[in-house]
Motif scaffolding. Structure first.
Motif, PDB file in Angstrom:
ATOM      1  N   THR B 208     -12.681  58.567  71.905  1.00 16.45           N
ATOM      2  CA  THR B 208     -12.188  58.427  73.347  1.00 16.45           C
ATOM      3  C   THR B 208     -11.791  57.562  73.849  1.00 16.45           C
ATOM      4  OG1 THR B 208     -14.366  60.441  72.649  1.00 16.45           O
ATOM      5  CG2 THR B 208     -12.865  59.361  75.085  1.00 16.45           C
ATOM      6  N   LEU B 209     -12.245  56.689  73.670  1.00 16.78           N
ATOM      7  CA  LEU B 209     -11.570  54.908  74.695  1.00 16.78           C
ATOM      8  C   LEU B 209     -10.409  54.683  73.909  1.00 16.78           C
ATOM      9  CD1 LEU B 209     -14.806  51.900  75.153  1.00 16.78           C
ATOM     10  CD2 LEU B 209     -13.100  53.662  76.870  1.00 16.78           C
ATOM     11  N   ALA B 210     -10.522  54.705  72.569  1.00 18.42           N
ATOM     12  CA  ALA B 210      -9.564  54.578  71.948  1.00 18.42           C
ATOM     13  C   ALA B 210      -7.989  55.939  72.323  1.00 18.42           C
ATOM     14  CB  ALA B 210      -9.229  54.776  70.487  1.00 18.42           C
ATOM     15  N   LYS B 211      -8.815  57.058  72.596  1.00 18.79           N
ATOM     16  CA  LYS B 211      -7.344  57.513  73.277  1.00 18.79           C
ATOM     17  C   LYS B 211      -6.306  57.483  74.550  1.00 18.79           C
ATOM     18  CE  LYS B 211      -5.652  61.793  72.610  1.00 18.79           C
ATOM     19  NZ  LYS B 211      -5.221  62.103  73.601  1.00 18.79           N
ATOM     20  N   LEU B 212      -8.024  56.806  75.279  1.00 20.23           N
ATOM     21  CA  LEU B 212      -7.403  56.826  76.919  1.00 20.23           C
ATOM     22  C   LEU B 212      -6.835  55.345  75.981  1.00 20.23           C
ATOM     23  CD1 LEU B 212     -10.952  57.867  78.815  1.00 20.23           C
ATOM     24  CD2 LEU B 212      -8.864  58.999  78.233  1.00 20.23           C
ATOM     25  N   ARG B 213      -6.995  54.466  75.551  1.00 19.28           N
ATOM     26  CA  ARG B 213      -5.766  53.540  75.398  1.00 19.28           C
ATOM     27  C   ARG B 213      -4.608  53.529  75.497  1.00 19.28           C
ATOM     28  NH1 ARG B 213      -7.836  50.761  71.330  1.00 19.28           N
ATOM     29  NH2 ARG B 213     -10.322  50.645  71.950  1.00 19.28           N
ATOM     30  N   THR B 214      -4.523  54.067  74.397  1.00 15.82           N
ATOM     31  CA  THR B 214      -3.491  55.026  73.424  1.00 15.82           C
ATOM     32  C   THR B 214      -2.406  55.483  74.784  1.00 15.82           C
ATOM     33  OG1 THR B 214      -4.131  56.560  72.503  1.00 15.82           O
ATOM     34  CG2 THR B 214      -4.097  54.373  71.053  1.00 15.82           C
ATOM     35  N   ASP B 215      -3.151  56.551  75.422  1.00 16.40           N
ATOM     36  CA  ASP B 215      -1.937  57.397  76.301  1.00 16.40           C
ATOM     37  C   ASP B 215      -1.876  56.158  77.466  1.00 16.40           C
ATOM     38  OD1 ASP B 215      -2.836  59.099  74.253  1.00 16.40           O
ATOM     39  OD2 ASP B 215      -4.396  60.361  75.552  1.00 16.40           O
ATOM     40  N   GLY B 216      -2.271  55.582  77.040  1.00 15.24           N
ATOM     41  CA  GLY B 216      -1.601  54.599  78.603  1.00 15.24           C
ATOM     42  C   GLY B 216      -2.630  54.659  79.741  1.00 15.24           C
ATOM     43  N   LEU B 217      -3.753  54.776  79.569  1.00 14.42           N
ATOM     44  CA  LEU B 217      -5.005  55.223  80.890  1.00 14.42           C
ATOM     45  C   LEU B 217      -6.051  53.926  81.318  1.00 14.42           C
ATOM     46  CD1 LEU B 217      -5.920  59.338  80.563  1.00 14.42           C
ATOM     47  CD2 LEU B 217      -3.875  57.763  81.835  1.00 14.42           C
ATOM     48  N   ILE B 218      -5.847  53.462  80.332  1.00 13.21           N
ATOM     49  CA  ILE B 218      -6.643  51.898  80.738  1.00 13.21           C
ATOM     50  C   ILE B 218      -5.972  51.093  79.286  1.00 13.21           C
ATOM     51  CG2 ILE B 218      -9.036  52.714  80.888  1.00 13.21           C
ATOM     52  CD1 ILE B 218      -9.876  53.065  78.023  1.00 13.21           C
ATOM     53  N   ALA B 219      -6.516  49.694  79.559  1.00 10.05           N
ATOM     54  CA  ALA B 219      -6.612  48.856  79.036  1.00 10.05           C
ATOM     55  C   ALA B 219      -7.950  47.851  78.813  1.00 10.05           C
ATOM     56  CB  ALA B 219      -5.309  47.700  79.174  1.00 10.05           C
ATOM     57  N   THR B 220      -8.026  47.539  76.913  1.00  8.21           N
ATOM     58  CA  THR B 220      -9.804  47.003  76.836  1.00  8.21           C
ATOM     59  C   THR B 220      -9.675  45.872  76.502  1.00  8.21           C
ATOM     60  OG1 THR B 220      -9.741  48.147  74.855  1.00  8.21           O
ATOM     61  CG2 THR B 220     -10.290  49.383  76.375  1.00  8.21           C
ATOM     62  N   LYS B 221     -10.183  44.957  76.192  1.00  8.53           N
ATOM     63  CA  LYS B 221     -10.192  43.804  75.447  1.00  8.53           C
ATOM     64  C   LYS B 221     -12.428  43.483  75.506  1.00  8.53           C
ATOM     65  CE  LYS B 221      -8.707  38.536  75.368  1.00  8.53           C
ATOM     66  NZ  LYS B 221      -8.679  37.821  76.469  1.00  8.53           N
TER      67      LYS B 221
END
Lengths: 256, 256
Positions: B208-221
């Motif tokens: 789900t985190l990955a989805k939010l990332r690919t949807d451009g809502l968040i960035a993660t590192k």
DNA sequence: CGAAATTTTGATCACGTTCAACTTCAGTGG
DNA sequence: CCACTGAAGTTGAACGTGATCAAAATTTCG
């Protein structure tokens, strides 16, 4: 009512809210009176009416004398979560009174009888008699625990465990205010409401109830529920009764 | 510390708990002092240690100065629900101190720095200065609201909405105590812990985190999260900031 | 008695869990 | 400094639970 010279009605100390409070603190006759003086009025609310509306200010505490209500939130995704069931003896306006604008709505599930106390009057009472401030903390902590249990249910209990826990908690709360006895209770709401409380679909809640019945844990007749195997239910639902301490009395401040 | 003649350290008014309180009430220098006098001691707790243990008594309030912890419940079905994350400025021992025996455990997620206040001392303070009793109510109500939102998440939000709401709430709480800025935050716990908070499996939380990332809502590192589209996240998670009122000050009792 | 609300049952399907393997990273000792 | 270890994060495939939609049965209430 609440005016200085009005007599305190006999029924006041039988009010489920007052009875509930007196379980947790020593209430002298002066305290009964203080509490009474803070009541602004009495009111009835008809079934299905919203008394608190999400997004609007609400600056009073209502002590439920009779009837049932539900605190809920409508989400943008169209779903509804019932946050908790409000029973006789409960308070409406918590947390609403602490917020600029209410975050949740409260709807009457049955005709309601309430005593109204403006939040400002209650706060003044707290400054005069600090034990009432502590009482408010106790009430809030109690809600906080019910909320935590609710989170545990929706988060990590399967439907059977969830329903079992729900029934036991409801029974315990009803019993305290004399609305249930003898392992029997009546559901205070339709299965649609209860499903929205438990985070289940109506059909699945219904089936789960049926499973508990065929497994010999409960018996049902309409909204009447009877616990057939109380210990097994407690095991299944991982139910632990609430064990709140009493509120230390004022003397405590001097003597301890 | 807490003894009558001990000086109040300069750092006391920068304590995240004190700072948080001062957002909700007027704290005069006498109040800072009263609060300081009630502190019995300071302590550190190492990572992974349980400070509150389900089933055992716990009769103190600990004000978190630094570090993270989690309140949780282990169920007989083997699952665990994280009830909430405890951040700097939060209180440990609520609801534990109000119960004969704690119902939940609290585990340190990082090294913790705490100030300890025996619950009895705090109650005495409430009788001397009723505004601290009200403050306790305010804290409890705040927890109650977090609990309600948590119930809504696990009950009626799908995983995407749930994670979005979680991140926004966490960000808001961290920001208040200066642990997050600029739409960036660091997750204070492993994905395993957070999954248990959200009622999801670890793989699904991760996806789900990955989805939010690919949807451009968040960035993660790593555990760093940055909000790329804050408004969209708020819409998705149906997030509403907490809008608590201030606690009426003592003068209020006389003048109102 | 008729209409509406509520409860019950059934069939299908999607979402999220489970289990497993693999990757990455941090910490530790050789 | 690098090899080793264990924890944490990531990805994949298969399965099962509980949602969804629909319809029937029952109860409640005007």
């Amino acid at each position: 009512m609440g005016s200085f010279y009005a007599p305190i009605p006999e029924s006041w100390k039988d009010h489920p809210f007052v009875k509930r409070l007196s379980q947790y603190m020593d209430l002298g006759s002066a305290d009964y009176e203080s509490l009474w003086r803070v009541i602004e009025g009495e009111t009835k609310v008809e079934k299905r009416k919203d008394l608190v509306v999400d997004g609007y200010g609400y600056r009073k505490l209502c002590f439920v004398e009779d009837g049932f209500a539900a605190r809920y939130k409508l989400l943008r995704n169209g779903k509804r979560q019932i946050i908790n069931l409000i029973l006789p003896g409960d308070v409406i306006g918590l947390p609403g009174s602490f917020l600029e604008r209410a975050r949740y709505s409260v709807i009457a599930l049955s005709p309601l009888k309430l005593h109204i106390c403006p939040i400002n009057s209650y706060v003044q009472l707290c400054y005069q008699k600090p034990q009432f401030g502590l009482a408010l903390s106790w009430l809030a902590v109690q809600e906080m625990i019910l909320g935590a249990e609710h989170t545990i249910s929706t988060g990590r209990r399967n439907p059977e465990e969830r329903v079992a826990h729900f029934l036991l908690e409801l029974y315990s709360r009803l019993k305290i205010v004399g609305r249930a006895v003898n392992s029997r209770l009546e559901l205070p709401a339709s299965q649609e409401i209860i499903s929205d409380a438990l985070g289940l679909s109506v059909p699945h809640f219904n089936r789960t109830l049926a499973k508990l019945r065929t497994d010999g844990l409960i018996a049902t007749k309409g909204r009447q529920i009877e616990f057939i195997d109380h210990p097994a239910l407690e095991l299944l639902g991982n139910y632990q009764p609430l064990n709140l301490t009493r509120i230390p009395s004022p003397h405590f401040a001097a003597t301890n």
